[in-house]
Design a protein around this motif. Structure first.
Motif, PDB file in Angstrom:
ATOM      1  N   TYR A   1      51.691  52.066 -29.226  1.00 20.11           N
ATOM      2  CA  TYR A   1      50.511  52.005 -28.348  1.00 20.11           C
ATOM      3  C   TYR A   1      49.907  53.404 -28.284  1.00 20.11           C
ATOM      4  N   VAL A   2      48.615  53.497 -28.638  1.00 16.94           N
ATOM      5  CA  VAL A   2      47.931  54.787 -28.738  1.00 16.94           C
ATOM      6  C   VAL A   2      46.709  54.791 -27.831  1.00 16.94           C
ATOM      7  N   LEU A   3      46.516  55.889 -27.116  1.00 14.66           N
ATOM      8  CA  LEU A   3      45.323  56.078 -26.297  1.00 14.66           C
ATOM      9  C   LEU A   3      44.509  57.238 -26.838  1.00 14.66           C
ATOM     10  N   ASP A   4      43.238  56.993 -27.113  1.00 18.33           N
ATOM     11  CA  ASP A   4      42.299  58.060 -27.450  1.00 18.33           C
ATOM     12  C   ASP A   4      41.517  58.382 -26.187  1.00 18.33           C
ATOM     13  N   ALA A   5      41.862  59.501 -25.555  1.00 16.84           N
ATOM     14  CA  ALA A   5      41.242  59.913 -24.299  1.00 16.84           C
ATOM     15  C   ALA A   5      39.957  60.681 -24.592  1.00 16.84           C
ATOM     16  N   GLY A   6      38.827  60.042 -24.344  1.00 13.46           N
ATOM     17  CA  GLY A   6      37.536  60.596 -24.725  1.00 13.46           C
ATOM     18  C   GLY A   6      37.214  60.174 -26.140  1.00 13.46           C
ATOM     19  N   CYS A   7      37.124  58.877 -26.347  1.00 12.88           N
ATOM     20  CA  CYS A   7      37.054  58.328 -27.710  1.00 12.88           C
ATOM     21  C   CYS A   7      35.697  58.498 -28.387  1.00 12.88           C
ATOM     22  N   GLY A   8      34.672  58.915 -27.637  1.00 12.54           N
ATOM     23  CA  GLY A   8      33.376  59.115 -28.255  1.00 12.54           C
ATOM     24  C   GLY A   8      32.840  57.835 -28.876  1.00 12.54           C
ATOM     25  N   THR A   9      32.371  57.920 -30.119  1.00 12.01           N
ATOM     26  CA  THR A   9      31.797  56.754 -30.781  1.00 12.01           C
ATOM     27  C   THR A   9      32.829  55.951 -31.560  1.00 12.01           C
ATOM     28  N   GLY A  10      34.114  56.269 -31.407  1.00 12.16           N
ATOM     29  CA  GLY A  10      35.168  55.416 -31.921  1.00 12.16           C
ATOM     30  C   GLY A  10      35.649  55.665 -33.326  1.00 12.16           C
TER      31      GLY A  10
ATOM     32  N   GLU B   1      51.935  53.887 -15.588  1.00 14.80           N
ATOM     33  CA  GLU B   1      52.844  54.907 -16.118  1.00 14.80           C
ATOM     34  C   GLU B   1      53.588  54.372 -17.340  1.00 14.80           C
ATOM     35  N   ASN B   2      53.924  55.278 -18.239  1.00 19.71           N
ATOM     36  CA  ASN B   2      54.740  54.938 -19.412  1.00 19.71           C
ATOM     37  C   ASN B   2      54.110  53.830 -20.271  1.00 19.71           C
ATOM     38  N   SER B   3      52.796  53.938 -20.493  1.00 25.48           N
ATOM     39  CA  SER B   3      52.085  52.893 -21.238  1.00 25.48           C
ATOM     40  C   SER B   3      51.943  53.188 -22.732  1.00 25.48           C
ATOM     41  N   PHE B   4      51.937  54.463 -23.126  1.00 27.59           N
ATOM     42  CA  PHE B   4      51.555  54.818 -24.491  1.00 27.59           C
ATOM     43  C   PHE B   4      52.611  55.668 -25.193  1.00 27.59           C
ATOM     44  N   ASP B   5      52.728  55.424 -26.493  1.00 30.31           N
ATOM     45  CA  ASP B   5      53.589  56.254 -27.333  1.00 30.31           C
ATOM     46  C   ASP B   5      52.899  57.559 -27.707  1.00 30.31           C
ATOM     47  N   MET B   6      51.552  57.529 -27.757  1.00 33.71           N
ATOM     48  CA  MET B   6      50.803  58.742 -28.102  1.00 33.71           C
ATOM     49  C   MET B   6      49.476  58.757 -27.362  1.00 33.71           C
ATOM     50  N   VAL B   7      49.112  59.917 -26.865  1.00 30.29           N
ATOM     51  CA  VAL B   7      47.780  60.167 -26.318  1.00 30.29           C
ATOM     52  C   VAL B   7      47.112  61.202 -27.207  1.00 30.29           C
ATOM     53  N   LEU B   8      45.905  60.905 -27.620  1.00 29.12           N
ATOM     54  CA  LEU B   8      45.135  61.779 -28.499  1.00 29.12           C
ATOM     55  C   LEU B   8      43.870  62.206 -27.775  1.00 29.12           C
ATOM     56  N   SER B   9      43.585  63.496 -27.789  1.00 27.59           N
ATOM     57  CA  SER B   9      42.376  64.007 -27.140  1.00 27.59           C
ATOM     58  C   SER B   9      41.769  65.090 -28.023  1.00 27.59           C
ATOM     59  N   GLU B  10      40.562  64.833 -28.507  1.00 34.34           N
ATOM     60  CA  GLU B  10      39.938  65.726 -29.478  1.00 34.34           C
ATOM     61  C   GLU B  10      38.659  66.345 -28.912  1.00 34.34           C
ATOM     62  N   SER B  11      38.743  67.616 -28.586  1.00 35.07           N
ATOM     63  CA  SER B  11      37.608  68.352 -28.024  1.00 35.07           C
ATOM     64  C   SER B  11      37.060  67.634 -26.790  1.00 35.07           C
ATOM     65  N   VAL B  12      37.970  67.251 -25.913  1.00 37.60           N
ATOM     66  CA  VAL B  12      37.614  66.511 -24.707  1.00 37.60           C
ATOM     67  C   VAL B  12      38.201  67.166 -23.462  1.00 37.60           C
ATOM     68  N   THR B  13      39.474  67.526 -23.527  1.00 32.86           N
ATOM     69  CA  THR B  13      40.172  68.034 -22.347  1.00 32.86           C
ATOM     70  C   THR B  13      39.525  69.303 -21.799  1.00 32.86           C
ATOM     71  N   ALA B  14      38.955  70.121 -22.674  1.00 31.04           N
ATOM     72  CA  ALA B  14      38.288  71.352 -22.233  1.00 31.04           C
ATOM     73  C   ALA B  14      37.100  71.069 -21.315  1.00 31.04           C
ATOM     74  N   PHE B  15      36.562  69.849 -21.390  1.00 29.02           N
ATOM     75  CA  PHE B  15      35.403  69.487 -20.576  1.00 29.02           C
ATOM     76  C   PHE B  15      35.812  68.917 -19.220  1.00 29.02           C
TER      77      PHE B  15
END
Length: 233
Positions: free
Chosen positions: A39-48, A100-114
């Motif tokens: 299970y993967v979460l893209d945090a701030g997925c933009g246009t996908g 809680e404990n939902s994802f094996d990986m969280v991915l955030s690309e040029s998002v967290t800084a905002f």
């Protein structure tokens, strides 16, 4: 409503606005073991772009979240025919709508800084499973910036703070990430096919894009990007 940098990215129809684009994403993903049960979460997925790639390559369950309505609509169109489980949500990554404990990986690309960085990192930690992985690609201060220079950059992009590599690592550690691997991302020039067609933008976006390009050149030796891969124990 006054337009901001995120509105500009949506107007430009950008697939991957983060440093290194999809090539960098693929390199980061090669360091983790994903499969159909992941299970993967893209945090701030933009246009996908990324969630479409992950779903198609790994066949895993992928969630994307973004607070920009235009980005969400473009993501839904992009993933419409992908057979793997993909879901997209509109929401704030500082208050993720997941258990809680939902994802094996969280991915955030040029998002967290905002975001409010501490809040976002705590949320990533909360929704990750034990032994989960956080992968980030973030703007990082690499040289000394005078107070007025920092203010200029933060005001344009909407940053609450501008962090160097050590500061990012410290924030990650404070949020509970004990294993952090960080690496500077080499600067690369845009490929010819990625040159923005500014003549198609309205005046406000055109001016914003020109200012973004000015800042990029002005601070090329002082601001870069770094990948941060954090694995929970």
């Amino acid at each position: 409503m006054e337009k901001n940098y995120t509105d500009l990215l949506a107007a430009l129809h950008i697939g991957g606005a983060h440093p290194g684009s999809l090539k960098q994403t693929k390199q980061m993903l090669d360091t983790v073991d994903l499969n159909k049960q992941s299970y993967v979460l893209d945090a701030g997925c933009g246009t996908g772009q990324t969630i479409a790639y992950v779903a198609q390559k790994y066949g895993c369950t992928v969630y994307g979240i973004d607070q920009h309505e235009e980005m969400i609509q473009k993501t839904r169109k992009r993933i419409a025919e992908i057979p793997s489980p993909v879901r997209v949500f509109k929401g704030n990554i500082e208050e993720l709508p997941f258990e809680e404990n939902s994802f094996d990986m969280v991915l955030s690309e040029s998002v967290t800084a905002f975001t409010q960085v501490r809040k976002a990192l705590k949320e990533y930690r909360r929704v990750l499973k034990p032994n989960g992985t956080l992968m980030m690609n973030e703007m990082t201060k690499i040289g000394h910036l005078e107070p007025d220079e920092q203010a200029e950059v933060k005001a344009f992009y909407g940053f609450s703070e501008l962090l160097n590599q050590t500061e990012w690592e410290n924030h990650l550690a404070s949020a509970g990430f004990k294993q952090v691997e960080s690496r500077m991302i080499p600067a690369n020039k845009e490929a010819p096919g990625e040159v923005y067609r500014i003549e198609k933008l309205d005046r406000a976006y055109n001016d914003m894009l020109m200012y973004h390009q000015l800042l990029t050149e002005k601070y090329a030796s002082k601001i870069g990007a770094c990948s941060y891969i954090s694995r929970l124990e």
